[in-house]
Design a protein around this motif. Structure first.
Motif, PDB file in Angstrom:
ATOM      1  N   GLY A 183      52.052  32.865  21.344  1.00 24.41           N
ATOM      2  CA  GLY A 183      51.953  31.812  22.072  1.00 24.41           C
ATOM      3  C   GLY A 183      52.126  30.689  21.719  1.00 24.41           C
ATOM      4  N   TRP A 184      53.007  29.274  22.440  1.00 21.58           N
ATOM      5  CA  TRP A 184      52.908  28.634  21.818  1.00 21.58           C
ATOM      6  C   TRP A 184      52.929  27.297  23.071  1.00 21.58           C
ATOM      7  CZ3 TRP A 184      54.231  26.763  17.655  1.00 21.58           C
ATOM      8  CH2 TRP A 184      55.251  27.612  15.954  1.00 21.58           C
ATOM      9  N   TYR A 185      51.797  26.607  22.165  1.00 19.23           N
ATOM     10  CA  TYR A 185      51.741  25.312  23.174  1.00 19.23           C
ATOM     11  C   TYR A 185      51.827  24.203  22.481  1.00 19.23           C
ATOM     12  CZ  TYR A 185      48.137  29.173  25.087  1.00 19.23           C
ATOM     13  OH  TYR A 185      47.170  30.122  25.634  1.00 19.23           O
ATOM     14  N   ARG A 186      51.331  23.290  23.772  1.00 17.38           N
ATOM     15  CA  ARG A 186      51.771  21.705  23.117  1.00 17.38           C
ATOM     16  C   ARG A 186      51.229  20.516  23.959  1.00 17.38           C
ATOM     17  NH1 ARG A 186      57.810  21.280  25.661  1.00 17.38           N
ATOM     18  NH2 ARG A 186      57.103  21.017  28.212  1.00 17.38           N
ATOM     19  N   GLN A 187      51.370  19.429  23.028  1.00 12.64           N
ATOM     20  CA  GLN A 187      50.353  18.866  23.652  1.00 12.64           C
ATOM     21  C   GLN A 187      50.914  17.241  23.498  1.00 12.64           C
ATOM     22  OE1 GLN A 187      46.254  18.586  21.700  1.00 12.64           O
ATOM     23  NE2 GLN A 187      45.656  17.359  23.643  1.00 12.64           N
ATOM     24  N   ALA A 188      51.018  16.739  24.283  1.00 16.31           N
ATOM     25  CA  ALA A 188      52.038  15.625  23.936  1.00 16.31           C
ATOM     26  C   ALA A 188      50.941  14.198  24.142  1.00 16.31           C
ATOM     27  CB  ALA A 188      52.906  14.534  25.707  1.00 16.31           C
ATOM     28  N   PRO A 189      51.659  13.596  23.865  1.00 18.40           N
ATOM     29  CA  PRO A 189      50.374  11.686  23.717  1.00 18.40           C
ATOM     30  C   PRO A 189      49.646  11.469  25.261  1.00 18.40           C
ATOM     31  CG  PRO A 189      52.129  11.101  22.204  1.00 18.40           C
ATOM     32  CD  PRO A 189      52.511  12.235  23.415  1.00 18.40           C
ATOM     33  N   GLY A 190      48.473  11.444  25.210  1.00 19.42           N
ATOM     34  CA  GLY A 190      47.865  11.023  26.370  1.00 19.42           C
ATOM     35  C   GLY A 190      47.467  12.801  27.729  1.00 19.42           C
ATOM     36  N   GLY A 194      47.024  27.500  14.976  1.00 20.65           N
ATOM     37  CA  GLY A 194      47.792  26.885  13.521  1.00 20.65           C
ATOM     38  C   GLY A 194      47.718  25.504  14.060  1.00 20.65           C
ATOM     39  N   GLN A 195      47.624  24.633  13.412  1.00 20.08           N
ATOM     40  CA  GLN A 195      47.858  23.507  12.907  1.00 20.08           C
ATOM     41  C   GLN A 195      48.606  22.357  13.558  1.00 20.08           C
ATOM     42  OE1 GLN A 195      49.650  25.108  10.369  1.00 20.08           O
ATOM     43  NE2 GLN A 195      51.058  23.512  10.019  1.00 20.08           N
ATOM     44  N   GLY A 196      49.652  22.588  14.292  1.00 22.28           N
ATOM     45  CA  GLY A 196      50.362  22.017  14.922  1.00 22.28           C
ATOM     46  C   GLY A 196      51.196  21.509  13.770  1.00 22.28           C
ATOM     47  N   THR A 197      52.619  21.414  14.682  1.00 19.06           N
ATOM     48  CA  THR A 197      53.935  20.814  14.174  1.00 19.06           C
ATOM     49  C   THR A 197      54.241  19.434  15.646  1.00 19.06           C
ATOM     50  OG1 THR A 197      56.120  21.328  12.866  1.00 19.06           O
ATOM     51  CG2 THR A 197      55.554  23.033  15.073  1.00 19.06           C
ATOM     52  N   GLN A 198      55.553  18.732  14.484  1.00 23.48           N
ATOM     53  CA  GLN A 198      55.313  18.007  15.666  1.00 23.48           C
ATOM     54  C   GLN A 198      56.957  17.491  15.807  1.00 23.48           C
ATOM     55  OE1 GLN A 198      53.807  14.600  17.152  1.00 23.48           O
ATOM     56  NE2 GLN A 198      55.499  14.555  18.502  1.00 23.48           N
ATOM     57  N   VAL A 199      57.206  17.722  17.293  1.00 22.67           N
ATOM     58  CA  VAL A 199      58.609  17.595  17.730  1.00 22.67           C
ATOM     59  C   VAL A 199      58.853  16.320  18.266  1.00 22.67           C
ATOM     60  CG1 VAL A 199      59.974  18.905  19.102  1.00 22.67           C
ATOM     61  CG2 VAL A 199      58.658  20.161  17.773  1.00 22.67           C
ATOM     62  N   THR A 200      60.100  15.812  17.975  1.00 21.09           N
ATOM     63  CA  THR A 200      59.799  14.709  19.364  1.00 21.09           C
ATOM     64  C   THR A 200      61.523  14.247  18.595  1.00 21.09           C
ATOM     65  OG1 THR A 200      58.285  13.318  17.188  1.00 21.09           O
ATOM     66  CG2 THR A 200      60.071  11.630  18.520  1.00 21.09           C
ATOM     67  N   VAL A 201      61.805  14.129  20.022  1.00 17.86           N
ATOM     68  CA  VAL A 201      62.961  14.505  20.659  1.00 17.86           C
ATOM     69  C   VAL A 201      63.636  12.613  21.423  1.00 17.86           C
ATOM     70  CG1 VAL A 201      64.466  14.924  22.444  1.00 17.86           C
ATOM     71  CG2 VAL A 201      62.696  16.539  21.696  1.00 17.86           C
ATOM     72  N   SER A 202      64.803  12.432  20.971  1.00 14.14           N
ATOM     73  CA  SER A 202      64.982  10.540  21.381  1.00 14.14           C
ATOM     74  C   SER A 202      65.909  10.700  21.496  1.00 14.14           C
ATOM     75  CB  SER A 202      65.372  10.427  19.724  1.00 14.14           C
ATOM     76  OG  SER A 202      66.713  10.544  19.208  1.00 14.14           O
ATOM     77  N   SER A 203      66.065   9.648  22.432  1.00 15.37           N
ATOM     78  CA  SER A 203      66.763   9.222  24.040  1.00 15.37           C
ATOM     79  C   SER A 203      67.638   7.956  22.864  1.00 15.37           C
ATOM     80  CB  SER A 203      66.297   8.793  24.862  1.00 15.37           C
ATOM     81  OG  SER A 203      65.391   7.357  24.677  1.00 15.37           O
ATOM     82  N   ASP A 213      59.869  16.907  26.010  1.00 17.09           N
ATOM     83  CA  ASP A 213      59.472  17.704  25.109  1.00 17.09           C
ATOM     84  C   ASP A 213      59.111  17.226  23.794  1.00 17.09           C
ATOM     85  OD1 ASP A 213      60.932  20.578  26.607  1.00 17.09           O
ATOM     86  OD2 ASP A 213      62.477  19.771  26.015  1.00 17.09           O
ATOM     87  N   THR A 214      58.221  16.145  23.587  1.00 18.92           N
ATOM     88  CA  THR A 214      58.291  15.286  22.993  1.00 18.92           C
ATOM     89  C   THR A 214      57.120  15.862  22.455  1.00 18.92           C
ATOM     90  OG1 THR A 214      59.509  14.274  22.196  1.00 18.92           O
ATOM     91  CG2 THR A 214      57.551  13.408  20.775  1.00 18.92           C
ATOM     92  N   ALA A 215      56.297  16.517  21.368  1.00 18.43           N
ATOM     93  CA  ALA A 215      54.773  16.347  21.466  1.00 18.43           C
ATOM     94  C   ALA A 215      54.168  17.683  19.947  1.00 18.43           C
ATOM     95  CB  ALA A 215      54.324  17.553  22.814  1.00 18.43           C
ATOM     96  N   VAL A 216      53.199  17.912  20.409  1.00 14.73           N
ATOM     97  CA  VAL A 216      53.006  17.809  18.849  1.00 14.73           C
ATOM     98  C   VAL A 216      52.237  19.684  20.109  1.00 14.73           C
ATOM     99  CG1 VAL A 216      51.140  18.930  17.247  1.00 14.73           C
ATOM    100  CG2 VAL A 216      51.633  16.829  18.021  1.00 14.73           C
ATOM    101  N   TYR A 217      53.206  21.210  18.568  1.00 15.33           N
ATOM    102  CA  TYR A 217      53.263  22.323  18.530  1.00 15.33           C
ATOM    103  C   TYR A 217      52.231  23.268  18.207  1.00 15.33           C
ATOM    104  CZ  TYR A 217      57.507  21.794  22.313  1.00 15.33           C
ATOM    105  OH  TYR A 217      58.582  20.755  23.545  1.00 15.33           O
ATOM    106  N   TYR A 218      51.660  24.075  18.955  1.00 13.61           N
ATOM    107  CA  TYR A 218      50.509  24.911  18.459  1.00 13.61           C
ATOM    108  C   TYR A 218      51.297  26.739  18.421  1.00 13.61           C
ATOM    109  CZ  TYR A 218      48.126  20.424  17.967  1.00 13.61           C
ATOM    110  OH  TYR A 218      47.702  18.704  18.134  1.00 13.61           O
ATOM    111  N   CYS A 219      50.638  26.762  17.313  1.00 13.31           N
ATOM    112  CA  CYS A 219      50.561  28.387  17.427  1.00 13.31           C
ATOM    113  C   CYS A 219      49.187  29.179  18.035  1.00 13.31           C
ATOM    114  CB  CYS A 219      51.360  29.117  16.197  1.00 13.31           C
ATOM    115  SG  CYS A 219      51.618  30.957  16.689  1.00 13.31           S
ATOM    116  N   ASN A 220      49.502  29.963  18.751  1.00  9.44           N
ATOM    117  CA  ASN A 220      48.136  30.686  19.276  1.00  9.44           C
ATOM    118  C   ASN A 220      48.609  31.981  19.285  1.00  9.44           C
ATOM    119  OD1 ASN A 220      47.122  32.466  21.790  1.00  9.44           O
ATOM    120  ND2 ASN A 220      45.163  30.892  20.670  1.00  9.44           N
ATOM    121  N   ALA A 221      47.031  32.554  18.699  1.00 12.19           N
ATOM    122  CA  ALA A 221      47.807  34.474  18.206  1.00 12.19           C
ATOM    123  C   ALA A 221      46.321  34.834  18.411  1.00 12.19           C
ATOM    124  CB  ALA A 221      47.960  34.804  17.027  1.00 12.19           C
TER     125      ALA A 221
END
Length: 121
Positions: free
Chosen positions: A35-42, A112-121, A89-97
């Motif tokens: 699966g994929w999880y994500r964590q946004a700031p705060g 996993g260690q996480g990968t940053q996804v940033t969506v700009s307006s 959708d901006t967050a660090v996305y983490y893989c889980n298995a």
């Protein structure tokens, strides 16, 4: 030991697309759910999508119709295709298995260690 490595994150504009990949390596006997999880700031980490060994999927309501999770069992890899990206959708996305190692009778979760996804307006 088992290692999960994510890739594919980056900076995109609203409405853009990204494809995340996560590959598991090590002394692996079998992999159950991924699966994929994500964590946004705060905020707390939340489930985005998961997929079982038979291909059954589950998605968070916020990404239904925009994201697609898939896996390649021969490569021990899970993907997340993200379309129509929004600023929220901006967050660090983490893989889980859930991985069963060679010589071990039970499975356990790896991250996993996480990968940053940033969506700009």
């Amino acid at each position: 030991q088992v290692q999960l490595v994510e890739s594919g994150g980056g900076l995109v504009q609203v409405g853009g697309s990204l494809r995340l990949s996560c590959t598991a390596s090590g002394s692996i006997s079998s992999i159950n759910d991924m699966g994929w999880y994500r964590q946004a700031p705060g905020k707390q980490r939340e489930l985005v999508a998961n997929i079982n060994s038979g291909g059954g999927t589950n998605y968070a309501d916020s990404v239904k119709g925009r994201f697609t999770i898939s896996r390649d069992n021969a490569k021990n890899t899970v993907y997340l295709q993200m379309n129509g990206l929004k600023p929220e959708d901006t967050a660090v996305y983490y893989c889980n298995a859930d991985v069963r190692r060679i010589g071990v009778l039970f499975g356990r979760d790896y991250w996993g260690q996480g990968t940053q996804v940033t969506v700009s307006s």
